[in-house]
Design a protein around this motif. Structure first.
Motif, PDB file in Angstrom:
ATOM      1  N   GLY A  38      55.843  23.214  41.804  1.00 21.23           N
ATOM      2  CA  GLY A  38      54.583  23.623  42.415  1.00 21.23           C
ATOM      3  C   GLY A  38      54.230  25.068  42.093  1.00 21.23           C
ATOM      4  N   GLY A  39      55.202  25.946  42.158  1.00 22.67           N
ATOM      5  CA  GLY A  39      54.951  27.347  41.819  1.00 22.67           C
ATOM      6  C   GLY A  39      54.594  27.537  40.356  1.00 22.67           C
ATOM      7  N   ALA A  40      55.278  26.785  39.483  1.00 20.56           N
ATOM      8  CA  ALA A  40      54.993  26.891  38.053  1.00 20.56           C
ATOM      9  C   ALA A  40      53.607  26.341  37.725  1.00 20.56           C
ATOM     10  CB  ALA A  40      56.066  26.162  37.249  1.00 20.56           C
ATOM     11  N   PHE A  41      53.228  25.214  38.359  1.00 18.08           N
ATOM     12  CA  PHE A  41      51.882  24.671  38.174  1.00 18.08           C
ATOM     13  C   PHE A  41      50.826  25.670  38.624  1.00 18.08           C
ATOM     14  CE2 PHE A  41      52.976  19.967  38.094  1.00 18.08           C
ATOM     15  CZ  PHE A  41      52.427  19.767  36.849  1.00 18.08           C
ATOM     16  N   LEU A  42      51.024  26.248  39.789  1.00 15.57           N
ATOM     17  CA  LEU A  42      50.051  27.190  40.324  1.00 15.57           C
ATOM     18  C   LEU A  42      49.866  28.383  39.398  1.00 15.57           C
ATOM     19  CD1 LEU A  42      48.291  27.933  42.818  1.00 15.57           C
ATOM     20  CD2 LEU A  42      50.266  29.206  43.630  1.00 15.57           C
ATOM     21  N   PHE A  43      50.963  28.937  38.916  1.00 11.85           N
ATOM     22  CA  PHE A  43      50.869  30.090  38.031  1.00 11.85           C
ATOM     23  C   PHE A  43      50.272  29.706  36.689  1.00 11.85           C
ATOM     24  CE2 PHE A  43      52.455  33.285  35.071  1.00 11.85           C
ATOM     25  CZ  PHE A  43      52.054  34.429  35.723  1.00 11.85           C
ATOM     26  N   PHE A  44      50.637  28.519  36.171  1.00  5.71           N
ATOM     27  CA  PHE A  44      50.116  28.062  34.881  1.00  5.71           C
ATOM     28  C   PHE A  44      48.600  27.917  34.929  1.00  5.71           C
ATOM     29  CE2 PHE A  44      49.000  24.670  31.877  1.00  5.71           C
ATOM     30  CZ  PHE A  44      49.528  25.177  30.709  1.00  5.71           C
ATOM     31  N   PHE A  45      48.101  27.258  35.952  1.00  6.58           N
ATOM     32  CA  PHE A  45      46.658  27.042  36.035  1.00  6.58           C
ATOM     33  C   PHE A  45      45.907  28.315  36.422  1.00  6.58           C
ATOM     34  CE2 PHE A  45      47.998  22.547  36.461  1.00  6.58           C
ATOM     35  CZ  PHE A  45      47.403  22.115  35.287  1.00  6.58           C
ATOM     36  N   ALA A  46      46.524  29.185  37.215  1.00 11.38           N
ATOM     37  CA  ALA A  46      45.888  30.475  37.523  1.00 11.38           C
ATOM     38  C   ALA A  46      45.802  31.330  36.262  1.00 11.38           C
ATOM     39  CB  ALA A  46      46.671  31.195  38.604  1.00 11.38           C
ATOM     40  N   ILE A  48      45.545  30.198  33.190  1.00  6.01           N
ATOM     41  CA  ILE A  48      44.479  29.640  32.365  1.00  6.01           C
ATOM     42  C   ILE A  48      43.111  30.040  32.923  1.00  6.01           C
ATOM     43  CG2 ILE A  48      43.352  27.488  31.677  1.00  6.01           C
ATOM     44  CD1 ILE A  48      46.124  26.260  31.416  1.00  6.01           C
ATOM     45  N   MET A  49      42.966  29.939  34.239  1.00  5.78           N
ATOM     46  CA  MET A  49      41.678  30.253  34.843  1.00  5.78           C
ATOM     47  C   MET A  49      41.305  31.723  34.641  1.00  5.78           C
ATOM     48  SD  MET A  49      40.398  29.967  38.768  1.00  5.78           S
ATOM     49  CE  MET A  49      41.281  31.414  39.293  1.00  5.78           C
ATOM     50  N   PHE A  50      42.222  32.632  34.942  1.00  8.57           N
ATOM     51  CA  PHE A  50      41.907  34.047  34.803  1.00  8.57           C
ATOM     52  C   PHE A  50      41.766  34.451  33.347  1.00  8.57           C
ATOM     53  CE2 PHE A  50      43.819  34.445  39.123  1.00  8.57           C
ATOM     54  CZ  PHE A  50      42.666  34.879  39.744  1.00  8.57           C
ATOM     55  N   GLY A  51      42.542  33.835  32.470  1.00  5.16           N
ATOM     56  CA  GLY A  51      42.463  34.179  31.058  1.00  5.16           C
ATOM     57  C   GLY A  51      41.174  33.732  30.408  1.00  5.16           C
ATOM     58  N   ARG A  52      40.720  32.541  30.739  1.00  5.00           N
ATOM     59  CA  ARG A  52      39.520  32.014  30.096  1.00  5.00           C
ATOM     60  C   ARG A  52      38.237  32.395  30.819  1.00  5.00           C
ATOM     61  NH1 ARG A  52      41.449  26.182  27.958  1.00  5.00           N
ATOM     62  NH2 ARG A  52      42.990  27.020  26.524  1.00  5.00           N
ATOM     63  N   MET A  53      38.285  32.465  32.151  1.00  3.36           N
ATOM     64  CA  MET A  53      37.060  32.740  32.887  1.00  3.36           C
ATOM     65  C   MET A  53      36.767  34.233  33.009  1.00  3.36           C
ATOM     66  SD  MET A  53      37.267  29.913  35.918  1.00  3.36           S
ATOM     67  CE  MET A  53      35.763  30.456  36.676  1.00  3.36           C
ATOM     68  N   PHE A  54      37.802  35.024  33.242  1.00  2.18           N
ATOM     69  CA  PHE A  54      37.584  36.436  33.518  1.00  2.18           C
ATOM     70  C   PHE A  54      38.075  37.359  32.416  1.00  2.18           C
ATOM     71  CE2 PHE A  54      38.139  34.450  37.782  1.00  2.18           C
ATOM     72  CZ  PHE A  54      36.805  34.502  38.137  1.00  2.18           C
ATOM     73  N   PHE A  56      41.211  38.352  31.478  1.00  2.00           N
ATOM     74  CA  PHE A  56      42.462  39.118  31.523  1.00  2.00           C
ATOM     75  C   PHE A  56      43.622  38.178  31.796  1.00  2.00           C
ATOM     76  CE2 PHE A  56      43.088  39.224  36.107  1.00  2.00           C
ATOM     77  CZ  PHE A  56      41.800  39.071  36.585  1.00  2.00           C
ATOM     78  N   SER A  57      44.807  38.609  31.413  1.00  5.87           N
ATOM     79  CA  SER A  57      45.968  37.740  31.431  1.00  5.87           C
ATOM     80  C   SER A  57      46.934  38.126  32.544  1.00  5.87           C
ATOM     81  CB  SER A  57      46.678  37.824  30.086  1.00  5.87           C
ATOM     82  OG  SER A  57      47.845  37.049  30.095  1.00  5.87           O
ATOM     83  N   LEU A  58      47.560  37.122  33.119  1.00  5.61           N
ATOM     84  CA  LEU A  58      48.601  37.331  34.119  1.00  5.61           C
ATOM     85  C   LEU A  58      49.984  37.164  33.515  1.00  5.61           C
ATOM     86  CD1 LEU A  58      47.137  35.144  36.992  1.00  5.61           C
ATOM     87  CD2 LEU A  58      47.050  37.608  36.818  1.00  5.61           C
ATOM     88  N   ALA A  59      50.066  36.981  32.212  1.00  4.63           N
ATOM     89  CA  ALA A  59      51.306  36.582  31.562  1.00  4.63           C
ATOM     90  C   ALA A  59      52.325  37.705  31.538  1.00  4.63           C
ATOM     91  CB  ALA A  59      51.025  36.128  30.143  1.00  4.63           C
ATOM     92  N   ALA A  67      57.289  30.526  33.267  1.00 10.10           N
ATOM     93  CA  ALA A  67      57.763  29.412  34.094  1.00 10.10           C
ATOM     94  C   ALA A  67      58.963  29.827  34.930  1.00 10.10           C
ATOM     95  CB  ALA A  67      58.110  28.221  33.217  1.00 10.10           C
ATOM     96  N   ILE A  68      59.880  30.567  34.350  1.00 13.56           N
ATOM     97  CA  ILE A  68      61.070  30.997  35.083  1.00 13.56           C
ATOM     98  C   ILE A  68      60.697  31.955  36.209  1.00 13.56           C
ATOM     99  CG2 ILE A  68      63.213  32.324  34.901  1.00 13.56           C
ATOM    100  CD1 ILE A  68      63.489  31.149  32.058  1.00 13.56           C
ATOM    101  N   VAL A  69      59.863  32.933  35.911  1.00 21.08           N
ATOM    102  CA  VAL A  69      59.476  33.928  36.922  1.00 21.08           C
ATOM    103  C   VAL A  69      58.690  33.280  38.062  1.00 21.08           C
ATOM    104  CG1 VAL A  69      58.035  35.975  37.297  1.00 21.08           C
ATOM    105  CG2 VAL A  69      59.559  35.868  35.335  1.00 21.08           C
ATOM    106  N   SER A  70      57.771  32.386  37.727  1.00 19.80           N
ATOM    107  CA  SER A  70      56.974  31.746  38.780  1.00 19.80           C
ATOM    108  C   SER A  70      57.817  30.790  39.613  1.00 19.80           C
ATOM    109  CB  SER A  70      55.780  31.024  38.174  1.00 19.80           C
ATOM    110  OG  SER A  70      56.200  30.003  37.297  1.00 19.80           O
ATOM    111  N   SER A  71      58.786  30.120  39.007  1.00 16.88           N
ATOM    112  CA  SER A  71      59.657  29.216  39.763  1.00 16.88           C
ATOM    113  C   SER A  71      60.552  29.975  40.730  1.00 16.88           C
ATOM    114  CB  SER A  71      60.528  28.397  38.806  1.00 16.88           C
ATOM    115  OG  SER A  71      59.742  27.586  37.986  1.00 16.88           O
TER     116      SER A  71
END
Length: 84
Positions: A38-46, A48-54, A56-59, A67-71
């Motif tokens: 769940g944490g990895a999904f949330l971070f993955f989609f966030a 994508i959303m922030f990178g494409r819509m706004f 800037f990157s959260l990576a 995936a490791i950090v978000s998990s």
């Protein structure tokens, strides 16, 4: 993108099972795996959303490191929030 998502799920499941095996958490294997995914999904989609819509990157780096950090972050936040 789909291969990255599947890799994220796999890495999150491994992190959840390793956290339970090493004693980092005491939730149970299935619960830890679900929390990590769940944490990895949330971070993955966030990401994508922030990178494409706004624009800037959260990576943190590679998708595997993300995936490791978000998990681990989800394992730290979720169980300690509900424990007394």
């Amino acid at each position: 993108m789909y291969m990255t998502l599947m890799g994220t799920v796999l890495i999150a499941a491994v992190v959840g099972s390793l956290a339970e095996k090493t004693g980092f958490t005491r939730n149970g294997y299935l619960q830890s795996i679900i929390i990590c995914i769940g944490g990895a999904f949330l971070f993955f989609f966030a990401q994508i959303m922030f990178g494409r819509m706004f624009g800037f990157s959260l990576a943190f780096g590679s998708p595997g490191l993300n995936a490791i950090v978000s998990s681990v972050g989800a394992l730290i936040i979720v169980p300690t929030h509900w424990r007394k």
